[in-house]
Design a protein around this motif. Structure first.
Motif, PDB file in Angstrom:
ATOM      1  N   PRO A   1       0.832  -1.210   0.000  1.00 14.62           N
ATOM      2  CA  PRO A   1       0.000   0.000   0.000  1.00 14.62           C
ATOM      3  C   PRO A   1       0.870   1.265   0.000  1.00 14.62           C
ATOM      4  CG  PRO A   1      -0.581  -1.479   1.810  1.00 14.62           C
ATOM      5  CD  PRO A   1       0.674  -1.996   1.226  1.00 14.62           C
ATOM      6  N   ILE A   2       0.443   2.292  -0.743  1.00 15.36           N
ATOM      7  CA  ILE A   2       1.135   3.586  -0.805  1.00 15.36           C
ATOM      8  C   ILE A   2       0.214   4.627  -0.174  1.00 15.36           C
ATOM      9  CG2 ILE A   2       2.070   5.370  -2.366  1.00 15.36           C
ATOM     10  CD1 ILE A   2       3.715   2.858  -2.546  1.00 15.36           C
ATOM     11  N   ASP A   3       0.756   5.462   0.708  1.00 10.41           N
ATOM     12  CA  ASP A   3      -0.022   6.534   1.326  1.00 10.41           C
ATOM     13  C   ASP A   3      -0.124   7.674   0.314  1.00 10.41           C
ATOM     14  OD1 ASP A   3      -1.185   8.477   2.797  1.00 10.41           O
ATOM     15  OD2 ASP A   3       0.380   8.582   4.352  1.00 10.41           O
ATOM     16  N   MET A   4      -1.284   7.802  -0.320  1.00  9.72           N
ATOM     17  CA  MET A   4      -1.449   8.767  -1.414  1.00  9.72           C
ATOM     18  C   MET A   4      -1.464  10.215  -0.906  1.00  9.72           C
ATOM     19  SD  MET A   4      -1.328   6.984  -4.062  1.00  9.72           S
ATOM     20  CE  MET A   4      -1.854   8.044  -5.386  1.00  9.72           C
ATOM     21  N   SER A   5      -1.615  10.380   0.406  1.00  9.12           N
ATOM     22  CA  SER A   5      -1.633  11.753   0.934  1.00  9.12           C
ATOM     23  C   SER A   5      -0.226  12.347   1.027  1.00  9.12           C
ATOM     24  CB  SER A   5      -2.293  11.767   2.312  1.00  9.12           C
ATOM     25  OG  SER A   5      -1.513  11.014   3.214  1.00  9.12           O
ATOM     26  N   THR A   6       0.805  11.537   0.895  1.00 13.24           N
ATOM     27  CA  THR A   6       2.177  12.039   1.026  1.00 13.24           C
ATOM     28  C   THR A   6       2.969  11.993  -0.273  1.00 13.24           C
ATOM     29  OG1 THR A   6       3.011   9.854   1.629  1.00 13.24           O
ATOM     30  CG2 THR A   6       2.280  11.285   3.443  1.00 13.24           C
TER      31      THR A   6
ATOM     32  N   ASP B   1       7.157  13.357 -16.794  1.00  6.95           N
ATOM     33  CA  ASP B   1       6.482  13.614 -15.523  1.00  6.95           C
ATOM     34  C   ASP B   1       6.191  12.273 -14.853  1.00  6.95           C
ATOM     35  OD1 ASP B   1       5.171  14.742 -13.440  1.00  6.95           O
ATOM     36  OD2 ASP B   1       3.454  15.488 -14.586  1.00  6.95           O
ATOM     37  N   ILE B   2       6.789  12.082 -13.698  1.00  9.93           N
ATOM     38  CA  ILE B   2       6.540  10.833 -12.951  1.00  9.93           C
ATOM     39  C   ILE B   2       5.801  11.219 -11.669  1.00  9.93           C
ATOM     40  CG2 ILE B   2       7.617   8.866 -11.779  1.00  9.93           C
ATOM     41  CD1 ILE B   2       9.992   9.169 -13.722  1.00  9.93           C
ATOM     42  N   LYS B   3       4.600  10.710 -11.503  1.00 14.34           N
ATOM     43  CA  LYS B   3       3.744  11.129 -10.383  1.00 14.34           C
ATOM     44  C   LYS B   3       3.624  10.024  -9.329  1.00 14.34           C
ATOM     45  CE  LYS B   3       0.954  14.251 -13.170  1.00 14.34           C
ATOM     46  NZ  LYS B   3      -0.201  14.363 -14.043  1.00 14.34           N
ATOM     47  N   ASN B   4       3.047  10.454  -8.181  1.00 14.30           N
ATOM     48  CA  ASN B   4       2.667   9.529  -7.094  1.00 14.30           C
ATOM     49  C   ASN B   4       3.846   8.763  -6.502  1.00 14.30           C
ATOM     50  OD1 ASN B   4      -0.002  10.314  -7.456  1.00 14.30           O
ATOM     51  ND2 ASN B   4      -0.362   8.693  -8.985  1.00 14.30           N
ATOM     52  N   LEU B   5       4.999   9.438  -6.422  1.00 15.74           N
ATOM     53  CA  LEU B   5       6.175   8.785  -5.826  1.00 15.74           C
ATOM     54  C   LEU B   5       6.118   8.924  -4.301  1.00 15.74           C
ATOM     55  CD1 LEU B   5       9.337   9.741  -7.926  1.00 15.74           C
ATOM     56  CD2 LEU B   5       8.753   7.463  -7.089  1.00 15.74           C
ATOM     57  N   PRO B   6       6.260   7.859  -3.553  1.00 19.31           N
ATOM     58  CA  PRO B   6       6.321   7.974  -2.094  1.00 19.31           C
ATOM     59  C   PRO B   6       7.575   8.772  -1.693  1.00 19.31           C
ATOM     60  CG  PRO B   6       6.131   5.674  -2.787  1.00 19.31           C
ATOM     61  CD  PRO B   6       6.391   6.477  -4.006  1.00 19.31           C
ATOM     62  N   PRO B   7       7.558   9.487  -0.602  1.00 20.06           N
ATOM     63  CA  PRO B   7       8.755  10.220  -0.174  1.00 20.06           C
ATOM     64  C   PRO B   7       9.950   9.271  -0.063  1.00 20.06           C
ATOM     65  CG  PRO B   7       6.883  10.811   1.196  1.00 20.06           C
ATOM     66  CD  PRO B   7       6.436   9.665   0.342  1.00 20.06           C
ATOM     67  N   GLY B   8      11.117   9.771  -0.480  1.00 21.72           N
ATOM     68  CA  GLY B   8      12.300   8.914  -0.425  1.00 21.72           C
ATOM     69  C   GLY B   8      13.394   9.437  -1.334  1.00 21.72           C
ATOM     70  N   THR B   9      14.527   8.747  -1.299  1.00 20.90           N
ATOM     71  CA  THR B   9      15.646   9.109  -2.167  1.00 20.90           C
ATOM     72  C   THR B   9      15.747   8.063  -3.276  1.00 20.90           C
ATOM     73  OG1 THR B   9      16.809  10.170  -0.357  1.00 20.90           O
ATOM     74  CG2 THR B   9      18.143   9.501  -2.244  1.00 20.90           C
TER      75      THR B   9
ATOM     76  N   THR C   1      15.894  13.402  -4.105  1.00 24.39           N
ATOM     77  CA  THR C   1      15.165  13.107  -2.860  1.00 24.39           C
ATOM     78  C   THR C   1      13.818  13.825  -2.911  1.00 24.39           C
ATOM     79  OG1 THR C   1      17.215  12.864  -1.642  1.00 24.39           O
ATOM     80  CG2 THR C   1      15.217  13.263  -0.334  1.00 24.39           C
ATOM     81  N   ILE C   2      12.778  13.094  -2.693  1.00 23.28           N
ATOM     82  CA  ILE C   2      11.414  13.632  -2.746  1.00 23.28           C
ATOM     83  C   ILE C   2      10.853  13.637  -1.325  1.00 23.28           C
ATOM     84  CG2 ILE C   2       9.087  13.337  -3.730  1.00 23.28           C
ATOM     85  CD1 ILE C   2      10.973  13.576  -5.991  1.00 23.28           C
ATOM     86  N   GLY C   3      10.440  14.816  -0.865  1.00 17.42           N
ATOM     87  CA  GLY C   3       9.768  14.894   0.431  1.00 17.42           C
ATOM     88  C   GLY C   3       8.275  14.675   0.260  1.00 17.42           C
ATOM     89  N   ALA C   4       7.553  14.691   1.371  1.00 21.89           N
ATOM     90  CA  ALA C   4       6.095  14.495   1.308  1.00 21.89           C
ATOM     91  C   ALA C   4       5.460  15.598   0.462  1.00 21.89           C
ATOM     92  CB  ALA C   4       5.512  14.497   2.717  1.00 21.89           C
ATOM     93  N   LYS C   5       4.664  15.234  -0.495  1.00 23.44           N
ATOM     94  CA  LYS C   5       3.932  16.133  -1.407  1.00 23.44           C
ATOM     95  C   LYS C   5       4.860  17.075  -2.192  1.00 23.44           C
ATOM     96  CE  LYS C   5      -0.407  16.277   1.157  1.00 23.44           C
ATOM     97  NZ  LYS C   5      -1.396  17.121   1.801  1.00 23.44           N
ATOM     98  N   GLU C   6       6.085  16.711  -2.311  1.00 24.87           N
ATOM     99  CA  GLU C   6       7.050  17.579  -2.981  1.00 24.87           C
ATOM    100  C   GLU C   6       7.096  17.283  -4.485  1.00 24.87           C
ATOM    101  OE1 GLU C   6      11.662  19.126  -2.325  1.00 24.87           O
ATOM    102  OE2 GLU C   6      11.058  17.152  -1.604  1.00 24.87           O
ATOM    103  N   ALA C   7       7.266  18.351  -5.268  1.00 22.58           N
ATOM    104  CA  ALA C   7       7.434  18.192  -6.729  1.00 22.58           C
ATOM    105  C   ALA C   7       8.837  18.654  -7.102  1.00 22.58           C
ATOM    106  CB  ALA C   7       6.386  19.002  -7.470  1.00 22.58           C
ATOM    107  N   LYS C   8       9.645  17.758  -7.593  1.00 20.23           N
ATOM    108  CA  LYS C   8      11.020  18.093  -7.958  1.00 20.23           C
ATOM    109  C   LYS C   8      11.148  18.185  -9.480  1.00 20.23           C
ATOM    110  CE  LYS C   8      13.901  18.431  -4.383  1.00 20.23           C
ATOM    111  NZ  LYS C   8      14.549  17.346  -3.664  1.00 20.23           N
TER     112      LYS C   8
END
Lengths: 304, 262
Positions: B41-46, B216-224, B242-249
């Motif tokens: 499961p992926i937490d879609m809110s983050t 464009d790659i979407k819905n990535l869980p936070p992480g490096t 490194t992608i933080g919660a709800k972050e767009a890089k």
């Protein structure tokens, strides 16, 4: 043995040699046009005998149809030899030719069904040369020249011309294997280039021995000239094939110059190998080893 | 003697049949589907995203001209001859047909393959799209919009190889790839200029750059993550992000054309 039989079977064998040369050209066209897998099924093509003749299918299906004709003609030759030939070993040679072409057909089928893996294309290319060599041998054995009386030539040189001719044929066959390996991307180019050097050495040595040791024999001189001529052609075609391959490496499709050089190099390679086999046989016919002559009974001599 | 002759013939024919049937058995034995563990499961809110562009530094090689004269239908679709699609750029050097994907950083997460199939069409004796991306186990449909026959031959290293023919109007060919692989060349030997690539992933975090070189790659869980850009001619280029919660890089990749090439 009836002279009429010899003439007819000899002509038939020559016809089959010509058909097989056509088959070799067709096979080389398949590989050079990268069309080997354009027909995914076998033995039928697209589930039928008459597939749509477009693009690579033209080369692959034509190759199959010519191969079918050669298979049938070889079966006729084998039956003919089995029924009419007095020399027992010739009957088996006819059968060996049929076994080779049947094996070749199976290898061709497996090449397609196994998507060119497991060394099938290389085995298919090499067995083609062996089959061609057998047919050229049969044509020679059934010729008037082979069955006529000839004065025995003495070979005083060392190593014997038999050893040289045999070594030469062996090295050329090895070179055929290396060439097929490179062509089908199983090995790099350098073993084939080293092989070319080895063939240059054995062809030069054998040709020189034929010319020097048997300067009064027209056949031996002709054998040497043919060997040198085919090798010269093959060497130049090899350089052309390599140059065209390198200069068109980034082309989106096989280009005519590469196809022409590669097909010519493959076919002249087959002629060179067949010529080397013929040289082995001519040497054996004209300058038999002393122990072979001594061991031969009068009956064997008559049937040889 | 006659008996021996016919016995030899029978043996050779038998051998032929055995060899051919062995080949077919091997082909079908590899068709068994691979087992798939339950998705993590992926937490879609983050979740965040990574987007960007791929550039080609320096002059782009010119597309190579294709001679389609071997097939009248193909030649009629491209009267002046076709052109290769291996390097497609716009005036700004934006590079199309680059696969950008998460190469590393997802840990042991597993993902379900989408139920919708991915399509590869054969139009005007060219593959469309030129690059296909999908997940392992996802259905892959091959269509033939042409009025000529094609064969479709993916040549994978880690998946099962197959080669099938498709006549005009024939039903779609459906298949799947069991294992991740970037990228599988696809060839048509009837028309040797037809080349395409299929990239298979065990996750959904991948994209192909469009005509403007963007992805464009979407819905990535936070992480490096290690991102990789793959191009059929220019190879690969990696970057860590490194992608933080709800972050767009935003990330930019660049390739250089090989010197001395065409």
């Amino acid at each position: 043995m009836q002279p009429s039989y010899h003439q007819a079977v000899h002509r038939f064998a020559l016809f089959l040699v010509a058909c097989t040369l056509l088959l070799l050209i067709a096979g080389a066209l398949v590989t050079s046009n990268e069309a080997a897998l354009s027909v995914p099924d076998w033995p039928l093509s697209y589930g039928t005998l008459l597939p749509p003749m477009v693009g690579g299918i033209v080369f692959e299906d034509s190759h199959r149809k010519i191969a079918g004709a050669v298979l049938l003609l070889t079966l006729i030759l084998a039956i003919w030899l089995w029924r009419a030939e007095q020399r027992r070993w010739m009957r088996w040679l006819g059968l060996a030719a049929f076994a080779a072409v049947l094996g070749q057909a199976i290898l061709g089928g497996l090449t397609v069904l196994l998507n060119l893996h497991y060394g099938m294309p290389v085995a298919h290319a090499c067995l083609a040369q062996i089959f061609f060599g057998i047919l050229v041998s049969i044509a020679l054995f059934t010729s008037n020249w082979w069955n006529a009386d000839h004065a025995r030539l003495d070979d005083s040189g060392s190593p014997s011309v038999h050893s040289l001719a045999f070594l030469n044929a062996g090295v050329i066959f090895l070179q055929v294997v290396l060439g097929a390996g490179f062509r089908h991307k199983d090995i790099p180019i350098w073993p084939h280039l080293v092989g070319a050097g080895a063939v240059l050495a054995t062809v030069t040595w054998t040709g020189a021995a034929l010319r020097r040791r048997f300067e009064h024999s027209r056949e031996m001189r002709l054998a040497g000239i043919l060997l040198h001529s085919f090798f010269g052609m093959q060497f130049l075609l090899g350089i052309g094939a390599l140059w065209s391959r390198m200069s068109t490496a980034n082309a989106p499709q096989p280009l005519p110059v590469t196809i022409a050089f590669t097909v010519a190099h493959t076919v002249v390679g087959a002629l060179l190998f067949a010529c080397s086999i013929a040289v082995v046989l001519v040497c054996r016919r004209l300058a038999p080893r002393i122990r072979e002559v001594a061991a031969r009974t009068p009956e064997q001599a008559a049937l040889s | 003697m006659k008996a021996r002759f016919w016995a030899s013939l029978a043996c050779l024919s038998g051998l032929a049949l055995v060899l051919v049937s062995c080949g077919k058995k091997e082909e079908t034995a590899e068709n068994a589907p691979a087992g798939q563990p339950a998705a993590t499961p992926i937490d879609m809110s983050t979740v965040g995203s990574v987007s960007g562009a791929v550039k080609l530094e320096g002059p782009a090689p010119k597309p190579k001209k294709i001679n389609m004269g071997a097939d009248q239908f193909c030649a009629s679709v491209h009267p002046g001859g076709g052109a290769t699609e291996e390097v497609v750029t716009d005036a700004s050097g934006d590079l199309a047909n680059v696969i950008v994907y998460v190469k590393d950083g997802l840990g042991n997460r597993t993902f379900d393959a989408p139920k919708t199939p991915v399509e590869l069409d054969q139009k005007g004796c060219m593959y469309s799209p030129h690059i296909v991306t999908l997940m392992a186990g996802q259905t892959f449909d091959v269509k033939n919009a042409d009025q000529t026959t094609h064969n479709i031959h993916p040549v994978p290293k880690n998946n099962r190889e197959w080669n099938k023919s498709q006549a005009p109007g024939a039903p779609d060919i459906s298949d799947t790839f069991a294992r991740e692989e970037v990228a599988i060349p696809v060839q048509c030997q009837v028309h040797p200029w037809m080349k395409s690539y299929i990239a298979v992933f065990k996750h959904p975090y991948f994209a192909v750059t469009g005509a403007n070189g963007s992805f464009d790659i979407k819905n990535l869980p936070p992480g490096t993550y290690t991102l990789e850009a793959w191009h059929e001619k220019f190879g690969v280029s990696d970057q860590t992000v490194t992608i933080g919660a709800k972050e767009a890089k935003t990330v930019t990749f660049s390739f250089k054309p090989a010197t001395g090439g065409d």
